[in-house]
Design a protein around this motif. Structure first.
Motif, PDB file in Angstrom:
ATOM      1  N   TYR A   2     -17.065  73.094 -27.970  1.00 15.73           N
ATOM      2  CA  TYR A   2     -16.544  73.673 -26.741  1.00 15.73           C
ATOM      3  C   TYR A   2     -15.543  72.687 -26.146  1.00 15.73           C
ATOM      4  O   TYR A   2     -15.558  71.501 -26.474  1.00 15.73           O
ATOM      5  N   PHE A  42     -21.947  72.517 -24.264  1.00 14.81           N
ATOM      6  CA  PHE A  42     -21.571  73.930 -24.150  1.00 14.81           C
ATOM      7  C   PHE A  42     -20.805  74.228 -22.868  1.00 14.81           C
ATOM      8  O   PHE A  42     -20.701  75.367 -22.453  1.00 14.81           O
ATOM      9  N   LYS A  45     -15.180  76.479 -22.661  1.00 16.41           N
ATOM     10  CA  LYS A  45     -14.900  77.605 -23.550  1.00 16.41           C
ATOM     11  C   LYS A  45     -15.121  77.199 -25.004  1.00 16.41           C
ATOM     12  O   LYS A  45     -14.899  76.044 -25.371  1.00 16.41           O
ATOM     13  N   PRO A  46     -15.471  78.167 -25.845  1.00 12.81           N
ATOM     14  CA  PRO A  46     -15.569  77.859 -27.281  1.00 12.81           C
ATOM     15  C   PRO A  46     -14.195  77.488 -27.846  1.00 12.81           C
ATOM     16  O   PRO A  46     -13.175  78.090 -27.493  1.00 12.81           O
ATOM     17  N   THR A  48     -11.466  77.485 -30.635  1.00 14.79           N
ATOM     18  CA  THR A  48     -11.113  78.429 -31.697  1.00 14.79           C
ATOM     19  C   THR A  48      -9.756  78.059 -32.297  1.00 14.79           C
ATOM     20  O   THR A  48      -9.080  77.145 -31.822  1.00 14.79           O
ATOM     21  N   GLU A  82     -13.766  69.776 -35.499  1.00 15.82           N
ATOM     22  CA  GLU A  82     -12.721  70.494 -34.748  1.00 15.82           C
ATOM     23  C   GLU A  82     -11.636  69.533 -34.255  1.00 15.82           C
ATOM     24  O   GLU A  82     -10.460  69.886 -34.221  1.00 15.82           O
TER      25      GLU A  82
END
Length: 184
Positions: A2, A42, A45-46, A48, A82
């Motif tokens: 996140y 968490f 926002k996730p 992506t 990520e």
């Protein structure tokens, strides 16, 4: 992973105007941390593929000098994949722009001696960033006149030079009080 926010046109987390990614998740929990909400893995926002594209797009203007990855803690094991994907994508599009990364982990102790041997992305991250600001924030060493650091124990490390010479090489410009005082 996140993320707490993407700060566009940031001038506080590295030289010049930058895009800054604030990842979520941090176990250091430094007393006096400016970003305590991002301790939660968490929070926000996730992360992506669209997030990576937003970072790439926001960094397009020539006056954007680079990307800064801050936290939370970008080098928490849960965040490294990520973070690595982001660095890869950024380097592919902007090979001449700089990447700064802020971490509470110490370069030679936790990062090189432990993480590089235990985690799959640490070495790749290191080999593709320009500067690492390392060390936990220590409230009683806080100094608002330090450039790009919160406390005086933190170091601004030239990562490519340090890896090449196998010792800590501080960034050639330390952004110290004296430099800021010249404007007063």
């Amino acid at each position: 992973m996140y993320y707490a926010k993407i700060k566009k046109y940031d001038v506080s987390n590295g030289p010049g105007v930058r895009t800054s990614l604030y990842v979520s998740g941090c176990r250091h929990k430094c007393k006096g941390c400016f970003n305590q909400e991002a301790w939660d893995f968490f929070f926000g926002k996730p992360f992506t593929e669209e997030t990576i594209q937003e970072i790439i797009d926001s960094s397009k203007p020539d006056f954007i000098e680079g990307l800064t990855i801050v936290g939370g803690e970008p080098l928490e094991p849960e965040n490294q994949e990520e973070v690595w994907k982001t660095i890869q994508a950024f380097r592919k599009v902007y090979p001449k722009k700089t990447i700064w990364l802020f971490s509470g982990f110490l370069f030679e102790q936790q990062i090189l001696k432990q993480m590089c041997h235990q985690l799959p992305y640490t070495r790749d991250i290191l080999e593709n960033i320009d500067v690492l600001v390392d060390g936990k924030f220590v409230e009683n060493l806080k100094d608002p006149l330090l450039g790009f650091r919160g406390s005086s124990n933190q170091r601004i490390i030239d990562v490519p030079a340090s890896l090449k010479q196998n010792k800590i090489i501080l960034h050639d410009k330390q952004y110290m009080k004296e430099e800021r005082n010249q404007w007063n």
